[in-house]
Structures are given as structure tokens and as C-alpha cells.
Design an enzyme around this catalytic site. Structure first.
Site, PDB file in Angstrom:
ATOM      1  N   CYS A 139       0.838  -1.190   0.000  1.00 52.52           N
ATOM      2  CA  CYS A 139       0.000   0.000   0.000  1.00 52.52           C
ATOM      3  C   CYS A 139       0.882   1.252   0.000  1.00 52.52           C
ATOM      4  O   CYS A 139       2.008   1.241   0.491  1.00 52.52           O
ATOM      5  CB  CYS A 139      -0.902   0.005   1.238  1.00 52.52           C
ATOM      6  SG  CYS A 139      -2.082   1.384   1.245  1.00 52.52           S
ATOM      7  N   ASP A 196       0.432   3.714   1.766  1.00 51.20           N
ATOM      8  CA  ASP A 196       0.406   4.259   3.128  1.00 51.20           C
ATOM      9  C   ASP A 196       1.834   4.548   3.617  1.00 51.20           C
ATOM     10  O   ASP A 196       2.725   3.701   3.507  1.00 51.20           O
ATOM     11  CB  ASP A 196      -0.272   3.242   4.049  1.00 51.20           C
ATOM     12  CG  ASP A 196      -0.594   3.814   5.406  1.00 51.20           C
ATOM     13  OD1 ASP A 196      -1.778   3.853   5.763  1.00 51.20           O
ATOM     14  OD2 ASP A 196       0.345   4.208   6.137  1.00 51.20           O
ATOM     15  N   ARG A 251       3.133   4.578   6.348  1.00 47.32           N
ATOM     16  CA  ARG A 251       3.638   3.772   7.468  1.00 47.32           C
ATOM     17  C   ARG A 251       4.125   2.396   7.036  1.00 47.32           C
ATOM     18  O   ARG A 251       4.747   1.676   7.818  1.00 47.32           O
ATOM     19  CB  ARG A 251       2.526   3.612   8.518  1.00 47.32           C
ATOM     20  CG  ARG A 251       2.040   4.926   9.082  1.00 47.32           C
ATOM     21  CD  ARG A 251       0.719   4.781   9.804  1.00 47.32           C
ATOM     22  NE  ARG A 251      -0.360   4.375   8.889  1.00 47.32           N
ATOM     23  CZ  ARG A 251      -1.614   4.164   9.268  1.00 47.32           C
ATOM     24  NH1 ARG A 251      -1.954   4.293  10.527  1.00 47.32           N
ATOM     25  NH2 ARG A 251      -2.534   3.818   8.373  1.00 47.32           N
ATOM     26  N   HIS A 282      -2.209  -4.090   4.929  1.00 51.35           N
ATOM     27  CA  HIS A 282      -1.950  -3.684   6.319  1.00 51.35           C
ATOM     28  C   HIS A 282      -3.267  -3.344   7.005  1.00 51.35           C
ATOM     29  O   HIS A 282      -4.200  -2.828   6.370  1.00 51.35           O
ATOM     30  CB  HIS A 282      -0.991  -2.482   6.372  1.00 51.35           C
ATOM     31  CG  HIS A 282      -1.563  -1.225   5.808  1.00 51.35           C
ATOM     32  ND1 HIS A 282      -2.034  -0.205   6.609  1.00 51.35           N
ATOM     33  CD2 HIS A 282      -1.775  -0.824   4.536  1.00 51.35           C
ATOM     34  CE1 HIS A 282      -2.482   0.773   5.826  1.00 51.35           C
ATOM     35  NE2 HIS A 282      -2.344   0.426   4.564  1.00 51.35           N
ATOM     36  N   CYS A 317      -5.976   0.154   6.987  1.00 52.31           N
ATOM     37  CA  CYS A 317      -5.752   0.660   5.628  1.00 52.31           C
ATOM     38  C   CYS A 317      -6.900   1.618   5.249  1.00 52.31           C
ATOM     39  O   CYS A 317      -8.072   1.223   5.227  1.00 52.31           O
ATOM     40  CB  CYS A 317      -5.688  -0.506   4.637  1.00 52.31           C
ATOM     41  SG  CYS A 317      -5.377   0.027   2.939  1.00 52.31           S
TER      42      CYS A 317
HETATM   43 CO    CO Z   1      -3.412   1.176   2.999  1.00 57.95          CO
END
Ligand code: CO
Length: 208
Positions: free
Chosen positions: A41, A43, A45, A97, A100
Site C-alpha cells: 500500500c 500508506d 507507514r 496492512h 488501511c
Molecule cells: Co493502505
């Protein structure tokens, strides 16, 4: 955030690498030979190399919202083709994750403009697994489960790709579905039986 700090960080990083190995960048420039394709992803993190303890040169990375494998996505298809047919990677990883945002957004019936067609693919995953998901009363658990089922469906989407099927047959590549648990930092192997999944879908999707 001062954007110039990034260049300071970079200088420190270069100095750190060279202090351990003066030839570090000379060797890095020779080429790459990664054995792993990581589709994760976007993302901020979910840092591919860092969470796997791998280094530059060791993993070929593709990231998009909610780690999707969408058949009309030329970007993803090009990455997979290059990884499988040119870099000859051995391990293909879909890494989702918990928490998400893309999955969360897909769970809410709402018009999100240009994001709609992308999220539609996650909503399709919900529809395929509607009975299981609707039987989970706790919303957070349902959310976590959709993250896992989305990873599973993206693994299946990966083996619908002709070049991946070919590599599967010819050199026994591996496809894995993982979830990164942001709460603990742990990487969880969903242990998806890809042999079984492949058999299940081949009646319809065999491109060999
Ligand atoms: Co995500």
C-alpha cells in the site's frame, strides 16, 4: 517540515554508507538482482524495505492505494512483467496492512469522486465475501478481515496474469499474501494455499 532537511539526511546517509563500505555506491550502480517483488500500500507507514529488513537492490517495489492488482492497470502490469520476465524474481508478495484507509473508505457507501473506480475493486472483494464479512458483528474485526480477504483476492488477481501463470508452471515461483500489523510492527503470513487457489481458478482463467 523543511524540505531541505531531506538533503541533509541524504548527505548523512551517503556518509554513513561510505564509512562502512567505500565501494557501496559503486557496487549499487552495477545493477540490481532482486529476488522479491513487493506489492504494498502507498500508506506512509508501510515502508517496504525497512519492515522486511532488506536493503537497496534486494526488493522490487510497487505501491498503490490498498495494494491492488487491477487487470487494466498498465503501471502494475508493467511492474509485474518486468519483475517476472526480466528480473526473474522468485517471490511475489502482496502485502496489505491493518488500518488501511483505502479499505476503510471502501467499506463506507459514499461518493468519493475520482477514487470511486479504484475503491470499486475493494468493494467487489467485499461482495465476493459478503456472507463471511456480514457474519462478523464487530466492525473492527470486519475491517481487519476485509484487509486480509483483499490481500487474498489480489494474490488471486496476480495469478490471473498470463506471464505469472507461465512463470508458475516453468520455474515454480511463489506468491504470498501478507499483512503488516501497524499496531505491533509484525508481518503476518496469511498462509494462503496458492496451489489450491490456482487450481480453483484455472477452469476459468487458464491462459496457458
Ligand atoms: Co493502505
Amino acid at each position: 517540515m523543511d524540505i531541505n532537511k531531506i538533503f541533509e539526511n541524504n548527505n548523512e546517509w551517503v556518509a554513513g554508507k561510505l564509512s562502512v563500505d567505500p565501494d557501496y555506491f559503486k557496487n549499487l550502480a552495477k545493477g540490481q538482482d532482486p529476488k522479491v517483488l513487493f506489492i504494498g500500500c502507498s500508506d506512509s507507514r508501510v515502508t517496504a524495505e525497512e519492515l522486511m529488513g532488506l536493503h537497496p537492490g534486494e526488493v522490487f517495489v510497487h505501491r498503490n492505494i490498498s495494494n491492488m492488482v487491477i487487470s487494466t492497470d498498465l503501471n502494475m502490469n508493467s511492474v509485474v512483467d518486468f519483475a517476472v520476465n526480466h528480473l526473474n524474481v522468485e517471490h511475489l508478495v502482496i502485502c496489505g496492512h491493518y488500518f488501511c484507509g483505502g479499505v476503510k473508505a471502501a467499506m463506507q457507501p459514499k461518493d468519493l469522486g475520482i477514487l470511486n473506480p479504484w475503491l470499486r475493486n475493494i468493494r467487489d472483494v467485499y461482495r465476493i465475501h459478503k456472507d463471511e464479512l456480514n457474519s462478523i458483528s464487530d466492525e473492527n474485526q470486519r475491517y481487519n478481515r476485509l484487509v486480509e480477504l483483499n490481500v487474498q483476492e489480489q494474490c488471486i488477481n496476480l495469478i490471473k496474469i498470463a506471464s505469472v501463470q507461465k512463470a508458475y508452471k516453468e520455474r515454480n515461483i511463489h506468491v504470498y499474501g501478507w499483512v503488516f500489523d501497524i499496531h505491533s510492527g509484525r508481518l503476518i503470513d496469511l498462509k494462503i494455499d496458492m496451489e489450491k487457489e490456482l487450481k480453483d481458478i484455472m477452469e476459468i482463467y487458464d491462459l496457458g
